[in-house]
Motif scaffolding. Structure first.
Motif, PDB file in Angstrom:
ATOM      1  N   TYR A 181       0.793  -1.243  -0.016  1.00 45.07           N
ATOM      2  CA  TYR A 181       0.069  -0.023  -0.099  1.00 45.07           C
ATOM      3  C   TYR A 181       0.832   1.276   0.007  1.00 45.07           C
ATOM      4  O   TYR A 181       2.108   1.090   0.370  1.00 45.07           O
ATOM      5  CB  TYR A 181      -1.069   0.179   1.328  1.00 45.07           C
ATOM      6  CG  TYR A 181      -2.298  -0.841   1.156  1.00 45.07           C
ATOM      7  CD1 TYR A 181      -3.438  -0.195   0.931  1.00 45.07           C
ATOM      8  CD2 TYR A 181      -2.092  -2.326   1.083  1.00 45.07           C
ATOM      9  CE1 TYR A 181      -4.661  -0.855   0.908  1.00 45.07           C
ATOM     10  CE2 TYR A 181      -3.349  -2.957   0.906  1.00 45.07           C
ATOM     11  CZ  TYR A 181      -4.343  -2.307   0.873  1.00 45.07           C
ATOM     12  OH  TYR A 181      -5.573  -3.136   0.720  1.00 45.07           O
ATOM     13  N   GLY A 187      -5.979   0.679  -1.781  1.00 48.99           N
ATOM     14  CA  GLY A 187      -6.028  -0.424  -2.388  1.00 48.99           C
ATOM     15  C   GLY A 187      -4.468  -0.675  -2.684  1.00 48.99           C
ATOM     16  O   GLY A 187      -3.597   0.255  -2.653  1.00 48.99           O
ATOM     17  N   PRO A 188      -4.216  -1.919  -2.977  1.00 50.42           N
ATOM     18  CA  PRO A 188      -2.818  -2.270  -3.366  1.00 50.42           C
ATOM     19  C   PRO A 188      -2.212  -1.422  -4.519  1.00 50.42           C
ATOM     20  O   PRO A 188      -2.959  -1.215  -5.479  1.00 50.42           O
ATOM     21  CB  PRO A 188      -2.863  -3.929  -3.638  1.00 50.42           C
ATOM     22  CG  PRO A 188      -4.007  -4.437  -3.013  1.00 50.42           C
ATOM     23  CD  PRO A 188      -5.233  -3.134  -3.125  1.00 50.42           C
ATOM     24  N   ASP A 191      -1.499  -4.609  -8.614  1.00 45.32           N
ATOM     25  CA  ASP A 191      -2.862  -5.602  -8.556  1.00 45.32           C
ATOM     26  C   ASP A 191      -3.341  -6.051  -9.940  1.00 45.32           C
ATOM     27  O   ASP A 191      -4.464  -6.152 -10.181  1.00 45.32           O
ATOM     28  CB  ASP A 191      -3.924  -4.647  -8.147  1.00 45.32           C
ATOM     29  CG  ASP A 191      -4.309  -3.485  -8.767  1.00 45.32           C
ATOM     30  OD1 ASP A 191      -3.736  -3.173  -9.790  1.00 45.32           O
ATOM     31  OD2 ASP A 191      -5.643  -2.769  -8.460  1.00 45.32           O
ATOM     32  N   TYR A 196      -0.282 -10.811 -10.428  1.00 47.53           N
ATOM     33  CA  TYR A 196      -0.763 -11.948  -9.428  1.00 47.53           C
ATOM     34  C   TYR A 196      -0.430 -13.299 -10.220  1.00 47.53           C
ATOM     35  O   TYR A 196      -0.174 -14.074  -9.539  1.00 47.53           O
ATOM     36  CB  TYR A 196      -2.287 -11.859  -9.405  1.00 47.53           C
ATOM     37  CG  TYR A 196      -2.707 -10.878  -8.299  1.00 47.53           C
ATOM     38  CD1 TYR A 196      -2.223 -10.610  -7.248  1.00 47.53           C
ATOM     39  CD2 TYR A 196      -3.670 -10.086  -8.574  1.00 47.53           C
ATOM     40  CE1 TYR A 196      -2.499  -9.852  -6.284  1.00 47.53           C
ATOM     41  CE2 TYR A 196      -4.062  -8.850  -7.804  1.00 47.53           C
ATOM     42  CZ  TYR A 196      -3.643  -8.662  -6.510  1.00 47.53           C
ATOM     43  OH  TYR A 196      -3.889  -7.683  -5.686  1.00 47.53           O
ATOM     44  N   ILE A 211      -3.445 -11.970   0.933  1.00 44.91           N
ATOM     45  CA  ILE A 211      -3.225 -10.752   0.023  1.00 44.91           C
ATOM     46  C   ILE A 211      -4.045  -9.642   1.028  1.00 44.91           C
ATOM     47  O   ILE A 211      -5.171 -10.041   1.363  1.00 44.91           O
ATOM     48  CB  ILE A 211      -3.607 -10.676  -1.186  1.00 44.91           C
ATOM     49  CG1 ILE A 211      -3.035 -11.665  -2.086  1.00 44.91           C
ATOM     50  CG2 ILE A 211      -3.665  -9.223  -1.991  1.00 44.91           C
ATOM     51  CD1 ILE A 211      -3.756 -13.051  -2.221  1.00 44.91           C
ATOM     52  N   LEU A 213      -6.481  -6.735   1.296  1.00 37.33           N
ATOM     53  CA  LEU A 213      -7.248  -5.928   0.412  1.00 37.33           C
ATOM     54  C   LEU A 213      -8.174  -4.784   1.261  1.00 37.33           C
ATOM     55  O   LEU A 213      -8.150  -5.140   2.469  1.00 37.33           O
ATOM     56  CB  LEU A 213      -8.102  -6.758  -0.435  1.00 37.33           C
ATOM     57  CG  LEU A 213      -7.549  -7.882  -1.326  1.00 37.33           C
ATOM     58  CD1 LEU A 213      -8.581  -8.579  -2.024  1.00 37.33           C
ATOM     59  CD2 LEU A 213      -6.513  -7.215  -2.174  1.00 37.33           C
ATOM     60  N   SER A 219     -11.492  -1.078  -5.163  1.00 32.90           N
ATOM     61  CA  SER A 219     -10.255  -1.938  -5.813  1.00 32.90           C
ATOM     62  C   SER A 219     -10.449  -3.217  -5.226  1.00 32.90           C
ATOM     63  O   SER A 219      -9.842  -4.153  -5.686  1.00 32.90           O
ATOM     64  CB  SER A 219      -9.154  -1.311  -4.973  1.00 32.90           C
ATOM     65  OG  SER A 219      -9.297  -1.204  -3.681  1.00 32.90           O
ATOM     66  N   ASN A 223      -9.506  -6.251  -7.490  1.00 34.48           N
ATOM     67  CA  ASN A 223      -8.413  -7.355  -6.986  1.00 34.48           C
ATOM     68  C   ASN A 223      -9.003  -8.773  -7.134  1.00 34.48           C
ATOM     69  O   ASN A 223      -8.085  -9.719  -7.528  1.00 34.48           O
ATOM     70  CB  ASN A 223      -7.891  -7.147  -5.900  1.00 34.48           C
ATOM     71  CG  ASN A 223      -6.793  -6.110  -5.932  1.00 34.48           C
ATOM     72  OD1 ASN A 223      -5.775  -6.127  -6.095  1.00 34.48           O
ATOM     73  ND2 ASN A 223      -7.088  -4.635  -5.768  1.00 34.48           N
ATOM     74  N   ARG A 226      -9.189 -10.237 -10.550  1.00 32.55           N
ATOM     75  CA  ARG A 226      -7.779 -10.265 -11.041  1.00 32.55           C
ATOM     76  C   ARG A 226      -7.160 -11.645 -10.436  1.00 32.55           C
ATOM     77  O   ARG A 226      -6.270 -12.302 -11.022  1.00 32.55           O
ATOM     78  CB  ARG A 226      -6.811  -9.135 -11.035  1.00 32.55           C
ATOM     79  CG  ARG A 226      -7.592  -8.025 -11.982  1.00 32.55           C
ATOM     80  CD  ARG A 226      -6.755  -6.873 -11.838  1.00 32.55           C
ATOM     81  NE  ARG A 226      -7.349  -5.834 -12.650  1.00 32.55           N
ATOM     82  CZ  ARG A 226      -6.922  -4.621 -12.939  1.00 32.55           C
ATOM     83  NH1 ARG A 226      -6.162  -4.191 -11.918  1.00 32.55           N
ATOM     84  NH2 ARG A 226      -7.519  -3.767 -13.556  1.00 32.55           N
TER      85      ARG A 226
END
Length: 298
Positions: A181, A187-188, A191, A196, A211, A213, A219, A223, A226
């Motif tokens: 972050y 949000g990361p 991403d 990933y 992970i 989140l 987000s 995420n 994905r």
């Protein structure tokens, strides 16, 4: 929360500096100017700019911030090796499924809670933390009791993207914990599906990635979509905790088919040996799985 304790940092000083006026260029001959016009342009790599690292304390807990009120990590002063925040405890939920692996990696150091815990209690695993911001590494060691590197601990100043792209890391990590972050904490910062997929490539034949989140934000949906694409749907997100975080678990290797009774038995062992609230994780898995019956399958 108490007012942030502002600390001087190299980043903060860099932000406040005014750029020096460029020196006037000396005259060049027409021929030399023509040569320069056709010369290749070589750009020096740009250094990343970081928000200042700041701290606050309240009720015996020290917090890490990146120049905002958003909490980036925490440590109870009386229990420096304890994982203070609930979502950070959930980042250890891979222990329900794996014995201590040979290699444990954190992408994003923060206040080093996960790194310290793994180094202290999960022997003989080698523990490695990847952190891009050198000021965060300094803060972890001076303000959050992170030990210096030894035979089992390595902290590297490196971009997490470069780490997961390095083929030398592929297939070598049993547990990969991702908490990347920036100062906005919404949000990361990494991403993409490509990221990933590279995370999945880093996992050992039977490995788990956890992970962090942010649940109450667009987000989260992005995420999860994905992650599911990269891990072929073998992803589950635990319910949101009071900090607003949601921890996702992504699995590699053979399909899992384990009874909740076996998970509860494993949880009791983790609670007795490590003091982690593992029984709550089993309840969270059951609530999130959407599966009927007494078996967790993924």
């Amino acid at each position: 929360m108490t007012t942030l304790i502002k600390r001087a940092s190299a980043e903060a000083r860099a932000f406040n500096k005014t750029k020096a006026a460029p020196k006037a260029a000396s005259r060049r001959s027409a021929a030399a100017a023509d040569d320069l016009d056709h010369a290749p342009v070589i750009e020096s790599p740009r250094k990343p700019r970081f928000a200042p690292v700041t701290f606050s304390e309240e009720s015996g807990v020290r917090y890490l911030h990146f120049g905002t009120e958003w909490v980036q990590g925490a440590m109870r002063l009386s229990k420096p090796n304890h994982i203070e925040l609930e979502y950070a405890q959930q980042m250890m939920a891979w222990l329900l499924f794996l014995a201590t692996p040979a290699r444990i990696v954190q992408l994003g150091l923060g206040a080093a809670a996960l790194t310290k815990f793994a180094h202290r209690f999960l022997r003989p695993a080698k523990v490695e933390a990847i952190e891009l911001n050198p000021a965060v590494v300094v803060a972890a060691r001076t303000m959050f009791d992170l030990p210096y590197d030894d035979a089992r601990l390595t902290v590297r100043e490196l971009d997490a993207w470069d780490f997961v792209q390095d083929r030398a890391n592929h297939g070598t990590i049993g547990a990969l914990q991702i908490d990347v972050y920036d100062a906005t904490a919404r949000g990361p910062v990494l991403d993409s599906v490509a990221f990933y997929r590279a995370v999945r490539a880093c996992l050992a034949e039977a490995g788990v990635a956890t992970i962090n989140l942010f649940g109450d934000h667009p987000s989260f949906v992005r995420n999860m979509k994905r992650l599911n694409e990269a891990f072929d749907g073998r992803v589950i997100a635990l319910p949101e905790v009071h900090e607003g975080n949601r921890v996702a678990l992504a699995f590699s290797g053979p399909a899992l088919d384990v009874t909740y009774a076996a998970l509860e038995k494993r949880a009791r062992v983790l609670e007795a040996k490590l003091g982690l609230p593992a029984s709550q994780w089993v309840k969270a898995l059951r609530a999130s799985s959407g599966q009927d019956g007494e078996t967790f399958t993924i």
